[in-house]
Design a protein around this motif. Structure first.
Motif, mmCIF file in Angstrom:
data_model
loop_
_atom_site.group_PDB
_atom_site.id
_atom_site.type_symbol
_atom_site.label_atom_id
_atom_site.label_comp_id
_atom_site.label_asym_id
_atom_site.label_seq_id
_atom_site.Cartn_x
_atom_site.Cartn_y
_atom_site.Cartn_z
ATOM 1 N N GLY A 63 148.087 -20.496 92.484
ATOM 2 C CA GLY A 63 146.668 -19.654 93.156
ATOM 3 C C GLY A 63 146.883 -17.982 92.509
ATOM 4 O O GLY A 63 146.955 -17.616 93.434
ATOM 5 N N PHE A 64 147.561 -18.285 91.574
ATOM 6 C CA PHE A 64 147.856 -16.223 90.806
ATOM 7 C C PHE A 64 146.913 -16.410 90.142
ATOM 8 O O PHE A 64 146.269 -16.665 89.842
ATOM 9 N N THR A 65 147.134 -15.331 90.314
ATOM 10 C CA THR A 65 145.649 -13.707 90.268
ATOM 11 C C THR A 65 146.109 -12.969 88.534
ATOM 12 O O THR A 65 147.581 -12.145 88.884
ATOM 13 N N GLU A 125 146.135 -23.104 83.715
ATOM 14 C CA GLU A 125 145.995 -23.786 84.653
ATOM 15 C C GLU A 125 146.722 -24.053 85.978
ATOM 16 O O GLU A 125 146.919 -24.031 86.789
ATOM 17 N N ALA A 126 148.162 -23.763 85.355
ATOM 18 C CA ALA A 126 149.212 -22.976 86.155
ATOM 19 C C ALA A 126 148.966 -22.693 87.406
ATOM 20 O O ALA A 126 149.346 -22.471 88.315
ATOM 21 N N ALA A 127 149.189 -22.101 86.225
ATOM 22 C CA ALA A 127 148.755 -20.252 86.815
ATOM 23 C C ALA A 127 147.641 -20.417 88.102
ATOM 24 O O ALA A 127 147.993 -19.913 89.677
ATOM 25 N N ARG A 128 146.524 -20.508 88.184
ATOM 26 C CA ARG A 128 145.764 -21.355 88.683
ATOM 27 C C ARG A 128 145.571 -22.171 89.858
ATOM 28 O O ARG A 128 145.361 -21.912 90.944
ATOM 29 N N GLU A 129 146.460 -23.951 89.510
ATOM 30 C CA GLU A 129 147.227 -24.303 90.475
ATOM 31 C C GLU A 129 148.185 -23.346 91.159
ATOM 32 O O GLU A 129 148.301 -24.401 92.607
ATOM 33 N N GLY A 173 158.281 -21.329 93.721
ATOM 34 C CA GLY A 173 158.174 -20.489 93.405
ATOM 35 C C GLY A 173 157.470 -19.305 95.171
ATOM 36 O O GLY A 173 157.935 -18.728 95.641
ATOM 37 N N PHE A 174 156.253 -19.550 95.018
ATOM 38 C CA PHE A 174 155.186 -19.844 96.104
ATOM 39 C C PHE A 174 155.191 -20.100 96.658
ATOM 40 O O PHE A 174 154.601 -20.134 98.293
ATOM 41 N N HIS A 175 155.750 -21.277 96.879
ATOM 42 C CA HIS A 175 155.108 -23.106 98.150
ATOM 43 C C HIS A 175 156.836 -22.369 99.085
ATOM 44 O O HIS A 175 157.763 -22.370 98.782
ATOM 45 N N CYS A 212 150.068 -12.501 98.622
ATOM 46 C CA CYS A 212 149.380 -11.299 98.992
ATOM 47 C C CYS A 212 147.915 -11.214 98.030
ATOM 48 O O CYS A 212 147.154 -9.863 98.202
ATOM 49 N N ALA A 213 147.370 -11.764 97.842
ATOM 50 C CA ALA A 213 146.051 -11.482 97.502
ATOM 51 C C ALA A 213 145.119 -11.789 98.576
ATOM 52 O O ALA A 213 143.628 -11.430 98.304
#
Lengths: 156, 156
Positions: free
Chosen positions: B137-139, B131-135, A5-7, A154-155
């Motif tokens: 790049g999600f805050t 972990e998935a969120a960190r990978e 989704g973000f890539h 967005c960050a």
DNA sequence: AGAGAGTCCGTTATAACATATCAATCCCGG
DNA sequence: CCGGGATTGATATGTTATAACGGACTCTCT
């Protein structure tokens, strides 16, 4: 299972793949993948964003495929029930499944800024929360895991 | 932190304790715990069930404390923002916080049969999902974790 | 005391999301 | 060809949530 989704990716291909997987899935399961249902999935696939039923409706109406709320809701119910789409409770909105065909317990990363939604896998039942549920004697039938925050773009 | 909601307990005491903790909390933080806000919390506390805004409204109206939707929604926003109550997205409803005063990342166990809601703690951020969120790049700014299923009583 | 800012509340109206109901149609197996 | 099941169309309505504006109250500063 990776987070989608973000890539950036080849989105036309992504849509085509998902639709043909959906066709195959429905054929296998003997499900009626009608024009309305297929078109709603296509509309959802156009972006990795969650769309409300009333966002989908006008497009459908323009194409003569039904112009009243129940038409969209029925199609969405079908897609959700059969794992082709997910409902995002935080947004009262719907998104195409990004992991079609693979069994998964979806969790969603929702960017509050650009509204993009990524789908990840939540292995909750094995964690501390699963323990808490077992201790409480609670039988889990459905999980909703949604994280709101900022996507990398967005960050920055 | 234990799961509250499915066990029987001294409920009058539970209400009184929570209200006085809420009083203290608001005093400390310099928050205005007005009659409307306090009464809405009381109404929520009356049961460990999630209540919709429109379930609360008539009671409030009977008591001359405001009879229009915005009144309830403003009170609920206040309670939620200050951690005195939580919103249950799956139900579009609200419930008093069962772990008042202690920092926590709430997760909810919702019985689809009797509508009772128990509050547990979700240590998600450390798990595979974190972990998935960190990978990706999600805050993460906000988590919503809700499990629907059957409570011990209804399962039996 | 009076001016100004800030917060909360009351009220009207409306937006946004979702479903109940019933009739019409289509499709497929018998 | 007929009957049953699933899908769609159409109307109406139910449910949840917010926009917008004005009045009341309190606090502070002068």
């Amino acid at each position: 299972m990776s987070t989608i989704g973000f890539h950036s990716h080849n989105h036309d291909q992504c849509i085509a793949d998902t639709l043909s997987t959906a066709d195959a899935h429905c054929a296998e399961e003997g499900l009626q993948f009608t024009p309305v249902r297929r078109r709603v999935l296509e509309i959802l696939l156009a972006e990795h964003k969650a769309m409300g039923a009333y966002d989908i409706l006008p497009t459908l109406a323009d194409e003569g495929l039904g112009s009243q709320p129940p038409v969209v809701y029925r199609a969405l119910d079908f897609l959700v029930k059969n794992g082709l789409a997910h409902r995002i409770e935080l947004l009262n909105a719907y998104i195409a499944c990004a992991h079609l065909g693979r069994a998964h317990r979806p969790a969603f990363l929702i960017c509050r800024e650009c509204k993009l939604v990524a789908e990840a896998d939540a292995e909750l039942a094995r964690g501390r929360l699963g323990e808490a549920a077992r201790e409480a004697g609670f039988t889990i039938e459905r999980m909703v895991v949604e994280l709101e925050g900022l996507c990398p773009a967005c960050a920055a």
